[in-house]
Motif scaffolding. Structure first.
Motif, mmCIF file in Angstrom:
data_model
loop_
_atom_site.group_PDB
_atom_site.id
_atom_site.type_symbol
_atom_site.label_atom_id
_atom_site.label_comp_id
_atom_site.label_asym_id
_atom_site.label_seq_id
_atom_site.Cartn_x
_atom_site.Cartn_y
_atom_site.Cartn_z
ATOM 1 N N SER A 180 10.410 42.342 15.220
ATOM 2 C CA SER A 180 11.847 42.674 14.480
ATOM 3 C C SER A 180 12.131 43.794 13.501
ATOM 4 O O SER A 180 13.320 44.232 13.714
ATOM 5 C CB SER A 180 11.713 41.601 13.138
ATOM 6 O OG SER A 180 11.446 40.185 14.398
ATOM 7 N N ASN A 181 10.904 44.302 13.029
ATOM 8 C CA ASN A 181 11.143 45.362 12.309
ATOM 9 C C ASN A 181 11.509 46.826 13.285
ATOM 10 O O ASN A 181 12.609 47.465 12.894
ATOM 11 C CB ASN A 181 9.706 45.595 11.960
ATOM 12 C CG ASN A 181 10.266 45.403 9.842
ATOM 13 O OD1 ASN A 181 11.162 44.965 9.369
ATOM 14 N ND2 ASN A 181 8.652 45.022 9.266
ATOM 15 N N ALA A 182 10.662 46.977 13.942
ATOM 16 C CA ALA A 182 11.347 48.229 15.438
ATOM 17 C C ALA A 182 12.166 47.989 15.912
ATOM 18 O O ALA A 182 13.562 49.043 16.189
ATOM 19 C CB ALA A 182 9.756 47.994 16.616
ATOM 20 N N VAL A 183 12.887 46.701 16.516
ATOM 21 C CA VAL A 183 13.925 46.226 16.079
ATOM 22 C C VAL A 183 15.264 46.674 15.685
ATOM 23 O O VAL A 183 16.486 46.917 15.971
ATOM 24 C CB VAL A 183 14.838 45.111 16.907
ATOM 25 C CG1 VAL A 183 16.256 44.675 17.376
ATOM 26 C CG2 VAL A 183 13.776 44.955 18.211
ATOM 27 N N ALA A 184 14.820 46.621 14.381
ATOM 28 C CA ALA A 184 15.687 46.518 13.483
ATOM 29 C C ALA A 184 15.910 47.895 12.675
ATOM 30 O O ALA A 184 17.236 48.602 12.616
ATOM 31 C CB ALA A 184 15.152 45.576 11.848
ATOM 32 N N THR A 185 14.991 49.327 13.305
ATOM 33 C CA THR A 185 14.999 50.093 13.250
ATOM 34 C C THR A 185 15.401 51.093 14.003
ATOM 35 O O THR A 185 16.062 52.119 13.573
ATOM 36 C CB THR A 185 13.262 50.788 13.225
ATOM 37 O OG1 THR A 185 12.301 50.300 12.164
ATOM 38 C CG2 THR A 185 13.243 52.260 12.671
ATOM 39 N N VAL A 186 15.827 50.795 14.833
ATOM 40 C CA VAL A 186 16.563 51.437 16.371
ATOM 41 C C VAL A 186 17.937 50.604 15.847
ATOM 42 O O VAL A 186 18.937 51.977 16.063
ATOM 43 C CB VAL A 186 16.024 50.775 17.666
ATOM 44 C CG1 VAL A 186 17.081 51.415 18.318
ATOM 45 C CG2 VAL A 186 14.387 51.162 17.920
ATOM 46 N N LEU A 187 18.227 49.614 15.653
ATOM 47 C CA LEU A 187 19.127 49.491 15.634
ATOM 48 C C LEU A 187 19.663 49.993 14.403
ATOM 49 O O LEU A 187 21.300 50.046 14.393
ATOM 50 C CB LEU A 187 19.896 47.765 15.500
ATOM 51 C CG LEU A 187 19.445 46.999 16.454
ATOM 52 C CD1 LEU A 187 20.132 45.706 16.237
ATOM 53 C CD2 LEU A 187 20.338 47.237 18.021
#
Length: 308
Positions: A29-36
């Protein structure tokens, strides 16, 4: 002072398994958040210094709001991981955020991760597995005395402030992003340590004790601080500069806090050799990932010509 009762082996194994699963969900989830959030941060006015109004600008960006939802999902998963397992197991798993971030970025940009990128991902995963297997962290203390918290929090706050001041004295670029990434890492590690204490209070004493505990407001405050530092790190320079410092720093500081605050233990003696080998593999994999061409897709068009 209260301590966790010695768990039944089968229950302890189940708890560790659950903590690993929840930690992996949080890292994803943090990986998705980082990109967004990276995409959103590059669409608002650049900041020469610390600017609280940055969050107001970002609130107008739907992509950033989607990233915040992913952050919330990650926080819930992280809390569940910390209440079921030791800090020294949960937080090092967040090393996987960097490879996961690049994988997510490749999917969103509809580009393939190069072969050397996948090799670097494999090196990070293998290194993490070797390090954790050799360390074999144990212990799941549920209470930390205030006299332990005070020096730990004072040292961490001092280092974060020093890194932030050093960052804002530099021009935008890799160095500034790396300093802010390191400051963010320490803030995230402290947030996790405080979150672990407050979630155990919630689990053992209920909501009333949870909302009256200083640790609850402590992790909320450090979490907000970490978020502000992260947003500025993303604007300060390319993700390749801030993410390695954030990824490795979070794991190392969390490991230190787990040992010093929660009295968690890792194996010593000759076991230190495979642990160091695993850390070396992780570092090599992270450095390799930081240099792959895909990372250039996460850099603003005008950043490539800046002096760093």
């Amino acid at each position: 002072m209260s301590h966790a009762r010695p768990p039944i082996p089968e229950v302890a194994t189940l708890n560790i398994t659950l903590s690993v699963v929840f930690a992996l969900c949080a890292a994803s989830s943090n990986a998705v958040a980082t990109v967004l959030q990276r995409k959103a941060a590059l669409t608002v006015p650049q900041s020469q210094g610390f600017r609280a109004g940055l969050i107001l600008d970002l609130l107008r960006q739907p992509v950033w709001l989607a990233g915040i939802l992913a952050v919330i999902a990650a926080a819930v998963c992280q809390a569940l991981a910390l209440v079921t397992g030791p800090l020294t197991i949960v937080q090092p798993l967040f090393v996987l955020e960097l490879p996961l971030t690049l994988i997510v970025a490749s999917l969103l940009m509809r580009r393939h991760l190069a072969r050397n990128g996948w090799l670097a991902v494999a090196v990070v995963v293998v290194g993490l597995g070797v390090a954790l297997a050799a360390a074999s962290p144990t212990g799941n203390r549920t209470h930390v005395a205030l006299d332990r918290w005070i020096p730990a929090l004072a040292v961490c706050a001092g280092v974060v402030a020093t890194l932030a001041l050093a960052a804002f004295r530099r021009p935008e670029g890799r160095a500034r992003a790396a300093f802010l990434g390191a400051a963010t890492a320490i803030s995230y590690a402290v947030t996790a340590a405080l979150m672990k204490a407050s979630t155990h209070i919630l689990d053992e004493q209920g909501p009333a004790a949870f909302f009256s505990a200083w640790q609850t407001y402590g992790f909320a405050a450090t979490g907000v601080c970490a978020l502000l530092l992260l947003e500025h790190a993303m604007q300060a320079g390319p993700l390749v500069a801030s993410q390695p410092a954030l990824t490795l720093g979070d794991a190392l500081v969390s490991l230190t806090l787990g040992i010093t605050l929660y009295e968690e233990e890792i194996r010593s003696g000759w076991w230190l050799l495979p642990q160091l080998f695993g850390v070396a593999l992780i570092a090599a994999g992270v450095l390799a990932l930081s240099r792959i061409p895909l990372t250039q897709s996460l850099v603003a068009p005008d950043e490539e010509d800046r002096t760093v």
